[in-house]
Design a protein around this motif. Structure first.
Motif, short mmCIF file in Angstrom:
data_model
loop_
_atom_site.label_atom_id
_atom_site.label_comp_id
_atom_site.label_asym_id
_atom_site.label_seq_id
_atom_site.Cartn_x
_atom_site.Cartn_y
_atom_site.Cartn_z
N LEU A 183 0.90 -1.14 -0.06
CA LEU A 183 0.14 0.11 0.02
C LEU A 183 1.09 1.26 0.13
CD1 LEU A 183 -2.48 -1.00 2.82
CD2 LEU A 183 -2.70 -1.00 0.32
N ASP A 184 0.54 2.14 -0.92
CA ASP A 184 1.38 3.09 -1.20
C ASP A 184 1.26 4.20 -0.03
OD1 ASP A 184 2.80 4.94 -3.52
OD2 ASP A 184 2.15 6.24 -1.85
N ALA A 185 2.32 4.98 0.98
CA ALA A 185 2.20 5.62 1.90
C ALA A 185 1.29 6.93 1.78
CB ALA A 185 3.55 5.91 2.55
N MET A 220 -4.89 2.85 -3.49
CA MET A 220 -4.54 1.57 -4.64
C MET A 220 -3.40 0.49 -3.85
SD MET A 220 -4.65 2.62 -7.88
CE MET A 220 -5.10 4.10 -8.74
N VAL A 221 -3.79 -0.69 -4.38
CA VAL A 221 -2.94 -1.76 -3.90
C VAL A 221 -2.00 -1.80 -5.11
CG1 VAL A 221 -2.72 -4.12 -3.41
CG2 VAL A 221 -4.60 -2.97 -2.58
N TYR A 222 -0.67 -1.73 -4.66
CA TYR A 222 0.47 -2.03 -5.71
C TYR A 222 1.12 -3.41 -5.87
CZ TYR A 222 0.67 3.15 -6.59
OH TYR A 222 0.45 4.53 -6.78
N PHE A 223 1.23 -3.72 -6.88
CA PHE A 223 1.91 -5.01 -7.13
C PHE A 223 3.45 -5.06 -7.57
CE2 PHE A 223 2.58 -8.75 -10.21
CZ PHE A 223 2.61 -9.68 -9.18
N ARG A 224 4.20 -5.79 -7.15
CA ARG A 224 5.64 -5.50 -7.48
C ARG A 224 5.66 -6.42 -8.87
NH1 ARG A 224 9.76 -1.90 -6.55
NH2 ARG A 224 11.43 -2.91 -7.15
N LYS A 225 6.10 -5.71 -9.97
CA LYS A 225 6.32 -6.50 -11.18
C LYS A 225 7.70 -6.94 -11.23
CE LYS A 225 3.00 -6.24 -14.52
NZ LYS A 225 2.69 -6.30 -15.93
N GLY A 226 7.68 -8.02 -12.20
CA GLY A 226 8.92 -8.40 -12.59
C GLY A 226 9.72 -9.29 -11.37
N ALA A 285 0.27 -0.08 -10.12
CA ALA A 285 -0.69 0.01 -9.32
C ALA A 285 -1.81 -0.98 -9.80
CB ALA A 285 -1.41 1.48 -9.49
N LEU A 286 -2.70 -1.65 -8.97
CA LEU A 286 -3.56 -2.32 -9.51
C LEU A 286 -4.94 -1.41 -9.48
CD1 LEU A 286 -3.71 -5.41 -7.22
CD2 LEU A 286 -2.70 -5.14 -9.22
N GLU A 287 -5.13 -1.10 -10.77
CA GLU A 287 -6.28 0.11 -10.99
C GLU A 287 -7.55 -0.39 -10.52
OE1 GLU A 287 -5.54 3.15 -13.14
OE2 GLU A 287 -3.29 2.72 -13.27
N ILE A 288 -7.84 -1.51 -10.45
CA ILE A 288 -9.03 -2.14 -9.92
C ILE A 288 -9.56 -1.66 -8.88
CG2 ILE A 288 -9.88 -4.56 -9.01
CD1 ILE A 288 -7.15 -5.65 -10.89
N SER A 289 -8.94 -1.17 -7.77
CA SER A 289 -9.50 -0.93 -6.44
C SER A 289 -10.39 0.28 -6.96
CB SER A 289 -8.57 -0.34 -5.58
OG SER A 289 -7.49 0.64 -6.12
N LYS A 290 -10.02 1.00 -8.00
CA LYS A 290 -11.05 2.22 -8.10
C LYS A 290 -11.88 1.84 -9.42
CE LYS A 290 -9.19 5.16 -5.37
NZ LYS A 290 -10.01 4.96 -3.84
N GLY A 291 -11.91 0.61 -9.72
CA GLY A 291 -12.73 0.30 -10.82
C GLY A 291 -12.29 0.80 -12.18
N GLY A 292 -10.84 0.61 -12.43
CA GLY A 292 -10.37 1.38 -13.81
C GLY A 292 -11.36 0.66 -14.96
N TRP A 313 -5.20 -2.49 4.96
CA TRP A 313 -4.24 -3.76 5.14
C TRP A 313 -4.57 -4.52 3.89
CZ3 TRP A 313 -0.99 -4.33 8.78
CH2 TRP A 313 -0.12 -5.38 9.24
N VAL A 314 -3.42 -5.22 3.34
CA VAL A 314 -3.47 -6.30 2.30
C VAL A 314 -2.83 -7.65 2.81
CG1 VAL A 314 -1.57 -5.14 1.01
CG2 VAL A 314 -3.20 -6.27 -0.14
N SER A 315 -3.17 -8.68 2.18
CA SER A 315 -2.46 -9.91 2.59
C SER A 315 -2.51 -10.82 0.88
CB SER A 315 -3.00 -10.60 3.46
OG SER A 315 -2.44 -11.85 3.56
N GLY A 316 -1.47 -11.15 0.55
CA GLY A 316 -1.16 -11.83 -0.64
C GLY A 316 -0.66 -13.17 -0.18
N GLY A 317 -0.92 -13.57 1.16
CA GLY A 317 -0.46 -14.93 1.50
C GLY A 317 -1.29 -16.25 0.80
N GLY A 318 -2.45 -15.88 0.25
CA GLY A 318 -3.12 -16.83 -0.15
C GLY A 318 -3.28 -16.59 -1.70
N CYS A 319 -2.28 -15.99 -2.37
CA CYS A 319 -2.64 -15.58 -3.68
C CYS A 319 -1.31 -15.77 -4.61
CB CYS A 319 -2.59 -13.91 -3.86
SG CYS A 319 -2.84 -13.50 -5.46
N VAL A 320 -1.44 -17.05 -5.29
CA VAL A 320 -0.59 -17.84 -6.01
C VAL A 320 -0.35 -17.14 -7.24
CG1 VAL A 320 0.68 -19.84 -6.76
CG2 VAL A 320 -0.84 -19.76 -4.72
N ILE A 321 0.75 -16.57 -7.53
CA ILE A 321 0.91 -15.73 -9.08
C ILE A 321 2.24 -16.40 -9.63
CG2 ILE A 321 1.47 -13.77 -10.24
CD1 ILE A 321 -0.51 -12.31 -8.49
#
Lengths: 272, 1305
Positions: free
Chosen positions: B356-358, B363-369, B382-389, B635-643
Motif C-alpha cells: 500500500l502506497d504511503a 491503490m494496492v500496488y503489485f511488484r512487477k518482475g 498500481a492495481l487500478e482495480i480498486s478504483k474500478g478502472g 491492510w492487504v494480504s497476498g498470503g493466499g494469492c499464488v501468482i
C-alpha cells in the motif's frame, strides 16, 4: 487468428467454370476452334492458369508467336493482376455460367493493361501485395521475419493450389497481437467504373469494439447506403462471390475472406 | 489452475478479495468488521475491530467433517452371555478408545466449538478391515488385546464394536470467533495474526501454523490447526525472550519474522516438521542504527519490511527452502533499500509482493518482475482495480450482460447504429453529450428526480443544432410512464424518486440514440425501432431479480457511455471513463458515499443499490467529489494469492474486446462459464449466412461443371527435412536421415507416402510406407538422446511394439513434424473436426491425450489397426460417457470439462477448432536421485567407485541428472520452486530422506543395515505446464477419479450421472449435468465411512466404488429424484486382494486389484445388483474400462508378481463349459501400458468374453475410457463437424443431399 478451417477450405476450393473463346478476327485456321472449358480457381491469377488455354489456341492463330495473350470480357480487357474471383465478381457476377471470355493474342491494349512477362511477374506482384498487406497488419514484422523459403512456400502453395502448404505459412500472417486485431485492415474496394479505393482502416474502434463490414462500407463507400441520391440503383457488396452480412466483423473477414495476397478485395456491384 | 485470492481490508473494516482470474474487488460477507487479515489459500485469519482473532473458511462443496469413534467392549460369561457389565477388573472399560486405554462413553464426546455440529447420531460401523461383520457390528476375540475377527468362534470370550459419529464444521463463509487466551477478551487483546506454513517440508499434510501477537507484546501459537480442524485447539505462549512484539509474519514454509516495539526485527529459528514452534529468536541487524522497522512480511525467499518514514527494505540471501538446518539462510545477509514509500507490504507464497502506497492508500500496488532469480522485482504497478478502472468496468459490463443477454442483444445492435450515426455527425453529437455543458441541468435533474428527463432533453435541444421532434419526446415520455407503472408494481418498496431518475436515464439515452439515427438513416422503420427498444428495456428489468435490475440500467448506461465516447473528442474521453470509475466503486455501495448523500438508513438494500446507480449518473459531472470518499485500504494480504511468473493475472490487461462480434457478449470472464462447444463464432448468425452463401456459391459455380478440366492439376506436396533415425536393426544407434512426407489433398490421397532415407554401413537405405498405414504418431521420451523424439506407429509396428523413432534438433521442429504427420493422417483417415460422442479417449504417462474413433462395430477392428489421434491438453485421465459428456483430471487433480472443440496445444491455427480452446495448466513433480557410497575414511560421501552410477542420476542410475542440468520435459514446462528432498519416497526412508542398499542396483530400504554400503535419496521439483486444449476448468475441486454414466440419455435435457472421488477420498456426485451443459452446476457430497479410491457409474445408475481398504461398495437407492442414492452396500474384496479400480458397464462389473489382477463380478442382475462373487480372470491388468455394450478394454501392465498364475475357480469353469478360453485369456507379460480389449464378449451368454487382443497401441498408456462407445448410433449429436450440421439444419428444405455428396471443409 484465422482458425475457421471450414470457411478457409471452402474459399480455397472455389472454382469458376470458364469458357474461353478465341477472338473471331484472330482465327487463322479454316474452321473456328471449339471453345476451351476449364475450372479455374477463384483465388488464382489468369497467367497462372493460362498455359492450357494458350497451348490449345496457338495452333489456330497465325503470327502470334511471342505475342502476349490477353483476355477480354464484353469489351473489357481483364487485368491479370487482379485475382480471378475479383474480376468475375466485379464484371460478371450476374452473368450466366460458364463465364465466357474472349482470348486475344493480338492488339494488346497497352493503355489499359500491364504486360505480364511471365509467372515471375505474377509472383513478384503477389509477394509485394502480401508484403503491403503485412505492413498494414503488423507493420511488416511478420513477413520480414520469415525466411526466403517461407515466401517461396506461400507462392508455390498458391501456384499449385495446395491449401495446406499455403496455410502452413499464411496462418502466421493472419495472427494478431495482444490487441486481438490487425493494425490496419488491408482491403481494396472496387467498382467497375471507378478506380479502386484503398484507405487506412482500423478494425476496431477506439473503445476496442469490433468494427463491422457495414462500418467499413459506410466509411469508404457511403453511396451504398445513400439510397436517396439515386433510388434506382442499389448496391451489392460482394467478397469472394458471396455477400457477407453487414454485421460481419471486418477482422474476421480479413482473416478468412482475404485472397491469398492477404487483401480483402471488396467489389461493389450495382444491381439495377 | 484454480483462481486464488488477494485479500485486503479498507478503513471501514470491510474485507475484499480479488481473484487472480477476476478484475474486480469482491466484498467478503461477514458479520464483523476487521482490522487486519492474513490469508492462506484455504482460509483467512483476521483481527477484528474488537481485537479478537477471527477465522474465515471458504465454504466448499465437500464439508469439513470429522469422525468420532468409540468402542463398546463386552465379555462373555456363562450366565448372561456377552455383557458389558461383567468385564474383569483387568479388562478395559465398557466404553473405550480403540486401544482400550481410555474411558470413552458416547456422551463424553462433545463438539470442540460452537462452529461444529453433529451430522447425525451414533451408529455402528459394520465393516472390519474391508470385511463385513455380522449384524450388530461385533468383532470377536479370545481376549482383549488380541486379533479381532468378524466371526464368533467357540473360544471367543470378548467382543467389541465400533460406534461412529460425524461432526461437521458449519461456520464457513463467515468470520468465526476464535476464543482468546483469557476468558475476558479485553484483558489482553490481540493486535496481529499470521497464518501460513502449509508447505513446510514433509509435515503432516494439511497442517497450518497460526501465530498471533497480543497488545502486551506476547506471542502465541495456535496448536493443532489442520485443514480438518481449521480452528485449532488452544493458544500456546511462545517465549519472546524479553522482546515485546508488535507484528509477525509467517511464510508458506514456516519462515517466521517478527517486529518488536523497539523497531527491531527477529527471526524464529529451529522450526521443523516435528517442532513447528521453533526453538529461539535471532535478531536481525538493522541496516543502520536509525532504522526502526514497523512491519515485515515474508514468503519463501523474499523478505520485505517497512521502516519509519515509509521506507521499503528487501532482505537479500534469505532462503527458507532448506528448513531449520540452514540458520544463516533464514536470517539472510543484507538489507537493500528499495525505491518508493510504502505504508504496508505483503509477500505471497511465490514471493510476489503487494503493498500500500504511503501517500495514496487508494491503490494496492503489485511488484512487477519478481522472479526466483530476481526477487526484488522491477517496478511497482498500481492495481487500478480498486478504483474500478477501465478493466473492471468492462468486466462489470460483461457480467451484467450475461443476465440480460437476450434483451441486450437488441439493445447493443441499436447502440451500434447509434455509434455509426454519431460518427457521421461528429460536430453535433459531442456538443450534446459534453458533460460540462450539460452539467447544470444534470445536477438539477437528480434532485428533482422525475423531471429530469425533460430537463435533459431540453438541454440537448438547446445545445444541439438539430431539434428533437416533439412526437418522439412525447412518445418516449409515454413509454417511460408505462415503464414506471410496471416497475412500481414489481418493487413497491423502491423509492419513487431514485427510481424515477434511474429509469429516465435510460429513456433519455434512448431518445438520444434515436435522434441521430433518424437524421442519418432517414428510413421509415425508425419508429418501429424505437418502440422495440423501449419494449425491450422494461422487459429485461421486470423479468430479472433485483440484482439484474441493478445491472441492467448500469449496463445500458455503460454502453451508452461508450457510444458517447465515440462522439466525444479525446480530451473528453478521460472524464467519461472516470465517471464510470466512480460508478463502479459506487456499485460496491460504498458506505462513506452513502453517508455523504445522507440517505435514509431504513431504506432497503435494493433501493440502496438503485440509489447508487442513480447518483452514478450524475457522477459524470460529480466524479471529482465521489473520488475522495472511497475508503482507503488499510491492510492487504497476498498470503493466499499464488501468482506464477509466467501466468500473470488479468489485473493489468484490459478485458478482451469482443473479438467475435457484438452479438456475443460471452467472453472475458464469462469465457469459462457457459461455453459448450463452439457457440461463440459458429453460432453467430452472420457466420451461418456466410457459410450458407458459400455453399450456394459452390452449388452455382462448381456443381454443374464438375466435368470441366481443372486449370491447375493438383499434385502432391512433399515436406522434407533432416532428422535422426533410431536404427531398428543392430547396431542400434541414431543415424542421420532425410525425411520425405508426401501429402496431397483432394484426389490422389492414396499415393501419399512417408519415406525415411538413411545410411546403413555406407549404403543408402530407406524405409517407406503409405501414410494410410500410420496408426499413431506421438512424442516419446527417449533416454540417451537429449533431442526431442517422436515415434510413428504402423499396425505392424504397433503389434511388435517397435515404432519408427525420429529425433529432431529442436522442439519447434518436432512439433512441426508431429502436427504435419498427424494432420495428414487425420485427413486420410477422415478424422475431421471434433471427436464424435462415441470416441474412445486415452492418456499416456506424458499426459498426452489420444482419441480413437470406433468403427460401427468395434469388435472387428484389431487393436493394432486402430488409428489414434492426439488432442491438445495435458491430463492424467479422461473419462467419457453417455450424452457425449467428457471430463478429464489433470496430474494435479484439477477437473477439466471437454468443450467440444479440437486441437489446441501444438495444433495451432487452422488445425484447432474456432472455439472452445482454453489455456490449461498442470503440475507434476520431476524426481532425481542423489547417490552416495560408504567408505571407511569419510563415511557416506559422493565419491563412488569408478564403476558406480553417477552421483546425481535418474532412477535407473544410467542417466546423469544434476540439479542444475535437469531440464523440464518440454519447453511448455517451467520450474516452480526449487529442488527439495522427498522424505517419503516409495519404499520408505530415514529422517533425512536416505534409502540404503548393499549395492547400487539392489533394492532399497528406509533404514541403515550393517552391510549397507550405498544410499540414495530422492529430490523433487515441481514443474508446471501451460498449454492449450479443448478443455475448460471445472470448479476447484481436486479429484482422484471420475466416471460418467454409460447409458445414453433419452433426451438432451435428461440429467446425466457423473460421480467423482475427491483427492481425499470423498465421494461426490455432480448435479445438473446434461448433454449440452456437461460442466454441471454443483457437487453434492455423498458421505462415506472411509476414503474411496475409484468410482464407476454403470447402466441404470448403478454406482460402484472401491474403498481405501480394498473393498467395494455399491450405492443403493439412486433415482431421478434422489441422484445421490440412499445407502452403501458393502461388498468385500476377493480374499486378500484389495481392489483399486472398478468399472461397471451396462450390466457387468469388473475390477482390478492392487496386484494388477482382473476380477469379474458374477451374477449381477437387475434384482440383485450387487452380484454374488468375484471371479478371477487375468493377471497383468492395470486398468479396465467397460463400455455400454459391456465391452471390456484394458490397459495391460506387467504385474509385480511375475509369473504367478492361479487356476480359475472350478465353478466358473463349469458354468461356462469352455475351458479353453481361460488359458487364452491371459494377458502376456512384457506389455507395459498397452491397450487391449476382450474378444468374444456376448451378453448375456458370455459376459467375460473369450480371448484378449493385446496388440494395441502402447508403451506408456495409462488410462482408457470406452464408456461412450455405443455400437448403435446415439440418438442425436453425431456429426464430425458441428458447422456442417448447422448448415444442414438451416438448409433442410433445400437439397440436403448436396452437402452429403460434397465433403464440407
Amino acid at each position: 487468428m484465422a482458425d475457421d478451417r471450414e470457411v478457409l477450405r471452402e474459399l480455397w476450393d472455389g472454382r469458376l467454370p470458364i469458357k474461353f473463346n478465341l477472338a473471331a478476327d484472330e482465327v487463322s485456321s479454316m474452321e473456328h476452334p471449339e471453345p476451351c472449358y476449364l475450372l479455374v480457381p477463384r483465388q488464382s491469377y489468369f497467367p497462372l492458369v493460362a498455359d492450357k488455354v494458350q497451348r490449345y489456341f496457338l495452333k489456330y492463330t497465325a503470327n502470334s508467336q511471342g505475342e502476349e495473350m490477353w483476355l477480354e470480357y464484353e469489351g473489357q480487357p481483364l487485368k491479370w493482376h487482379y485475382p480471378i474471383g475479383v474480376l468475375f465478381d466485379l464484371f460478371a457476377s450476374s452473368t450466366m455460367l460458364p463465364w465466357s471470355l474472349v482470348v486475344h493474342f493480338q492488339k494488346f491494349p497497352e493503355d489499359e493493361l500491364l504486360h505480364c512477362p511471365g509467372k515471375d511477374a505474377v509472383e513478384s506482384h503477389f509477394m509485394s501485395s502480401v508484403k503491403e498487406a503485412d505492413t498494414l497488419k503488423h507493420r511488416g514484422q511478420v513477413i520480414n521475419g520469415m525466411q526466403k523459403k517461407d515466401h517461396k512456400q506461400l507462392w508455390m502453395g498458391l501456384q499449385n493450389d495446395k491449401f495446406d502448404q499455403f496455410w502452413a505459412i499464411n496462418r502466421r500472417l493472419m495472427e494478431h497481437g495482444e490487441e486481438n486485431c490487425f493494425k490496419h485492415l488491408p482491403f481494396r474496394l472496387y467498382q467497375s467504373d471507378k478506380p479502386c479505393v484503398q484507405r487506412l482502416f482500423r478494425p476496431i474502434t477506439e473503445e476496442g469494439e469490433q468494427r463491422l463490414l457495414g462500418d467499413l462500407v459506410r466509411e469508404v463507400a457511403p453511396q451504398v447506403f445513400n439510397t436517396e441520391e439515386d433510388a434506382s440503383r442499389s448496391w451489392k457488396v460482394v467478397i469472394q462471390g458471396v455477400e457477407p452480412p453487414m454485421e460481419t466483423p471486418v477482422q474476421w473477414l480479413s482473416e478468412h475472406f482475404s485472397y491469398p495476397d492477404n487483401f480483402l478485395h471488396i467489389c461493389l456491384v450495382s444491381s439495377q | 489452475m484454480p483462481a486464488t485470492y488477494l485479500w485486503s481490508v479498507d478503513s471501514a473494516g470491510k474485507v475484499y478479495t480479488l481473484s487472480t482470474g477476476g478484475r474486480q474487488w469482491e466484498e467478503v460477507k461477514g458479520d464483523i468488521e476487521l482490522k487486519r487479515v492474513t490469508a492462506t489459500e484455504q482460509c483467512a485469519w483476521g483481527i477484528g475491530c474488537d481485537h479478537q482473532v477471527y477465522l474465515y473458511v471458504h465454504s466448499r462443496e465437500v464439508p469439513i467433517r470429522c469422525q468420532e469413534a468409540t468402542y463398546e467392549n463386552q465379555r462373555w460369561n456363562p450366565m448372561e452371555g456377552f455383557s458389558g457389565q461383567h468385564l474383569l477388573p483387568t479388562d478395559r472399560w465398557h466404553w473405550s478408545n480403540q486401544q482400550g486405554t481410555q474411558l470413552q462413553p458416547k456422551d463424553s464426546c462433545t463438539l470442540p466449538s460452537p462452529h461444529w455440529s453433529w451430522e447425525d447420531d451414533w451408529y455402528i460401523d459394520e465393516n472390519i478391515r474391508g470385511e463385513p461383520t455380522d449384524k450388530g457390528g461385533w468383532q470377536y476375540a479370545v481376549d482383549f488385546p488380541a486379533q479381532y475377527g468378524p466371526k464368533k468362534r467357540w473360544n471367543s470370550c470378548v467382543r467389541r464394536r465400533k460406534w461412529i459419529r460425524y461432526r461437521r464444521y458449519h461456520a464457513t463463509d463467515n468470520w468465526a470467533l476464535i476464543p482468546g487466551v483469557f476468558e475476558d477478551p479485553l484483558k489482553e487483546p490481540f493486535i496481529d495474526v499470521a497464518a501460513g506454513g502449509a508447505e513446510l517440508t514433509d509435515q503432516p499434510p494439511g497442517r497450518v501454523s497460526v501465530w498471533t501477537v497480543t497488545i502486551m507484546g506476547r506471542i502465541f501459537y495456535r496448536t493443532e490447526v489442520h485443514a480438518m480442524n481449521p480452528e485449532g485447539v488452544s493458544w500456546q505462549e511462545v517465549d519472546n525472550e524479553g522482546r515485546e512484539c508488535t507484528q509477525i509474519s509467517l511464510g508458506p514454509s514456516c519462515l517466521l519474522w517478527a517486529v518488536t516495539w523497539d523497531g527491531e526485527v527477529m527471526v524464529r529459528v529451529g522450526i521443523t516438521r516435528d517442532n513447528p514452534i521453533g526453538t529461539s529468536w535471532q535478531v536481525v541487524a538493522p541496516p543502520r542504527e536509525d532504522v526502526h522497522f514497523l512491519q515485515v512480511s515474508v514468503g519463501v525467499k523474499g523478505v520485505w519490511a517497512v521502516s519509519r518514514g515509509d521506507k521499503v527494505w528487501s532482505r537479500k540471501g534469505v532462503d527458507a527452502t532448506g528448513g531449520a538446518e540452514d540458520q544463516a539462510a533464514l536470517v539472510g545477509s543484507a538489507w537493500v533499500e528499495m525505491v518508493g514509500a510504502m505504508a504496508l507490504i505483503s509477500v505471497g507464497p511465490n514471493d510476489q509482493v503487494w503493498s500500500l502506497d504511503a501517500n495514496d492508500r487508494y491503490m494496492v500496488y503489485f511488484r512487477k518482475g519478481v522472479t526466483p532469480s530476481e526477487l526484488s522485482g522491477k517496478t511497482w504497478k498500481a492495481l487500478e482495480i480498486s478504483k474500478g478502472g477501465p478493466a473492471s468496468m468492462n468486466s462489470s459490463v460483461s457480467s451484467s450482460m450475461s443476465d440480460i443477454y437476450s434483451q441486450s442483444n437488441m439493445l447493443s445492435s441499436q447502440m451500434d447504429r447509434l455509434q455509426v450515426a454519431s460518427d457521421s455527425f461528429p460536430d453535433i453529437q459531442p456538443q450534446a453529450s459534453r458533460p460540462n455543458l450539460a452539467s447544470d441541468s444534470f445536477t438539477d435533474s437528480t434532485q428533482k428526480g422525475g423531471e429530469k428527463a425533460e430537463k435533459f432533453e431540453d438541454s440537448q435541444d438547446s445545445k444541439a443544432t438539430h431539434s428533437l421532434s416533439e412526437e418522439t419526446s412525447k412518445e418516449s415520455k409515454k413509454k417511460k410512464e408505462g415503464e414506471e407503472e410496471e416497475e412500481d408494481n414489481k418493487e413497491r418498496k423502491a423509492l419513487h424518486e431514485s427510481y424515477n431518475s434511474d429509469i429516465s436515464d435510460t429513456v433519455v439515452d434512448f431518445t438520444r440514440d434515436y435522434v441521430p439515427q433518424k437524421q442519418g438513416a432517414g428510413s421509415n422503420n425508425k419508429e418501429a425501432q424505437t418502440v422495440r427498444t423501449m419494449e425491450n428495456t422494461p422487459k429485461g428489468k421486470a423479468e430479472n431479480t433485483h440484482r439484474t435490475l441493478e445491472g441492467s440500467p448500469e449496463n445500458s448506461r455503460n454502453a451508452i457511455c461508450g457510444s458517447q465516447d465515440s462522439g466525444i473528442s479525446k480530451g473528453n474521453m478521460a472524464s467519461s471513463t472516470e465517471s464510470v470509475d466512480a460508478r463502479t466503486s459506487n456499485g460496491k455501495r460504498n458506505p462513506v458515499l452513502e453517508k455523504l448523500q445522507q440517505e435514509d438508513e431504513s431504506q432497503s438494500e435494493s433501493s440502496g443499490s438503485r440509489r447508487g446507480s442513480a447518483t452514478s449518473f450524475t457522477g459524470i459531472d460529480m466524479y471529482a467529489d465521489l473520488y475522495q470518499p472511497d475508503p482507503a485500504w488499510v491492510w492487504v494480504s497476498g498470503g493466499g494469492c499464488v501468482i506464477d511468473t509466467f501466468t500473470q493475472p488479468n489485473w493489468f490487461t484490459a478485458a478482451p474486446s469482443h473479438t467475435n462480434g457484438r452479438g456475443n457478449s460471452m467472453l472475458g470472464p464469462l469465457d469459462s462459464m457457459a461455453i459448450w462447444g463452439q457457440v461463440q463464432i459458429n453460432d453467430a448468425p452472420w457466420r451461418k449466412r456466410v457459410l450458407l452463401q458459400l455453399h450456394e456459391r459452390t452449388t452455382k459455380e462448381l456443381q454443374p461443371f464438375q466435368d470441366y478440366e481443372q486449370a491447375i492439376e493438383r499434385t502432391s506436396w512433399i515436406k522434407k527435412g533432416s532428422l535422426q533415425y533410431w536404427s531398428d536393426t543392430k547396431p542400434h544407434r541414431w543415424v542421420d536421415c532425410r525425411l520425405h512426407l508426401e501429402q496431397s489433398s483432394g484426389k490422389g490421397l492414396y499415393d501419399c507416402k512417408f519415406t525415411c532415407y538413411y545410411k546403413y554401413y555406407d549404403s543408402e537405405k530407406y524405409l517407406q510406407f503409405p501414410l494410410s498405414e500410420i496408426v499413431c504418431v506421438l512424442r516419446v521420451n527417449h533416454g540417451g538422446n537429449q533431442r526431442p523424439v517422436l515415434a510413428i506407429y504402423t499396425a505392424k509396428r504397433t503389434a511388435k511394439k517397435v515404432p519408427v523413432r525420429l529425433a529432431c534438433s529442436t522442439e519447434k521442429e518436432l512439433e512441426d513434424w508431429l502436427t504435419a504427420i498427424s494432420l495428414a493422417c487425420c485427413e486420410l483417415q477422415g478424422c475431421k473436426g471434433a471427436p464424435t460422442s462415441r470416441a474412445v479417449w486415452s492418456t499416456t504417462c506424458r499426459g498426452d491425450i489420444f482419441v480413437y474413433e470406433p468403427t460401427h462395430d468395434m469388435e472387428i477392428t484389431p487393436a493394432n489397426q486402430m488409428f489414434w489421434r492426439q488432442m491438445g491438453g495435458h491430463l492424467n485421465m479422461v473419462e467419457c460417457g453417455g450424452g457425449g459428456v467428457v471430463w478429464g483430471v489433470g496430474f494435479d487433480g484439477t477437473g477439466w470439462v471437454y468443450t467440444g472443440g479440437y486441437g489446441g496445444g501444438m495444433f495451432k491455427g487452422i488445425a484447432s477448432s474456432p472455439g472452445g480452446i482454453h489455456t490449461q495448466t498442470d503440475v507434476k513433480y520431476i524426481y532425481i536421485y542423489e547417490n552416495q557410497r560408504w567408505n571407511p575414511m569419510t563415511g557416506f560421501s559422493d565419491r563412488g567407485f569408478p564403476t558406480d552410477r553417477y552421483m546425481w542420476s535418474d532412477i535407473t542410475g544410467r542417466q546423469e541428472c544434476t540439479k542444475e542440468g535437469t531440464k523440464t520435459p518440454t519447453t511448455e514446462w517451467h520450474w516452480v520452486g526449487d529442488w527439495t528432498i522427498d522424505y517419503k519416497p516409495p519404499g520408505g526412508a530415514d529422517k533425512k530422506g536416505w534409502q540404503y542398499a548393499t549395492d547400487f542396483p539392489a533394492s532399497y530400504h528406509g533404514y541403515k543395515g550393517w552391510n549397507d554400503y550405498v544410499r540414495r535419496r530422492r529430490w523433487m521439483r515441481k514443474a508446471k505446464i501451460v498449454t492449450t486444449g479443448p478443455w475448460m476448468e471445472a470448479p476447484p475441486q481436486h479429484l482422484k477419479d471420475i466416471s460418467v454414466q454409460v447409458d445414453q440419455p433419452e433426451s438432451s435435457t435428461d440429467p446425466i450421472a457423473l460421480w467423482a472421488i475427491g483427492v481425499n477420498g470423498d465421494v461426490l456426485c455432480r448435479m445438473g449435468v446434461i448433454q449440452d451443459f456437461p460442466q454441471g452446476v454443483s457437487w453434492l457430497h455423498v458421505p462415506t465411512d472411509q476414503p474411496m479410491s475409484s468410482v464407476s457409474v454403470g447402466g441404470n445408475n448403478r454406482v460402484w466404488v472401491t474403498a481405501q481398504d480394498g473393498s467395494a461398495f455399491f450405492r443403493n437407492g439412486i433415482t431421478q429424484k434422489e441422484p445421490q442414492g440412499t445407502c452403501w452396500f458393502h461388498i468385500p474384496s476377493p480374499h486378500n486382494r484389495p481392489l483399486v479400480q472398478v468399472s461397471v458397464g451396462e450390466s457387468s462389473v469388473w475390477a482390478v486389484d492392487k496386484f494388477h489382477w482382473l476380477w469379474f463380478r458374477t451374477q449381477v442382475t437387475s434384482t440383485f445388483p450387487e452380484g454374488t462373487r468375484w471371479d478371477y480372470l487375468s493377471p497383468n491388468v492395470k486398468k479396465v474400462s467397460v463400455g455400454p455394450q459391456d465391452q471390456v478394454w484394458i490397459i495391460a501392465e506387467d504385474s509385480p508378481e511375475k509369473g504367478t498364475w492361479i487356476p480359475m475357480a472350478d465353478e466358473v469353469m463349469d458354468k461356462v463349459k469352455e475351458k479353453v478360453w481361460v488359458l487364452q485369456g491371459y494377458v502376456p507379460q512384457g506389455s507395459r501400458g498397452v491397450v487391449g480389449h476382450r474378444l468374444g464378449v456376448k451378453i448375456p451368454e458370455i459376459p467375460i468374453g473369450k480371448t484378449w487382443d493385446t496388440q494395441g497401441i502402447g508403451g506408456g498408456w495409462i488410462h482408457l475410457s470406452i464408456r461412450a462407445c455405443t455400437v448403435q448410433d446415439p440418438p442425436t449429436g453425431v456429426c464430425t463437424d458441428d458447422a456442417a450440421a448447422t448448415v444442414k439444419g438451416v438448409h433442410e428444405e433445400g437439397d440436403a443431399t448436396i452437402y452429403n455428396s460434397q465433403p464440407v471443409c
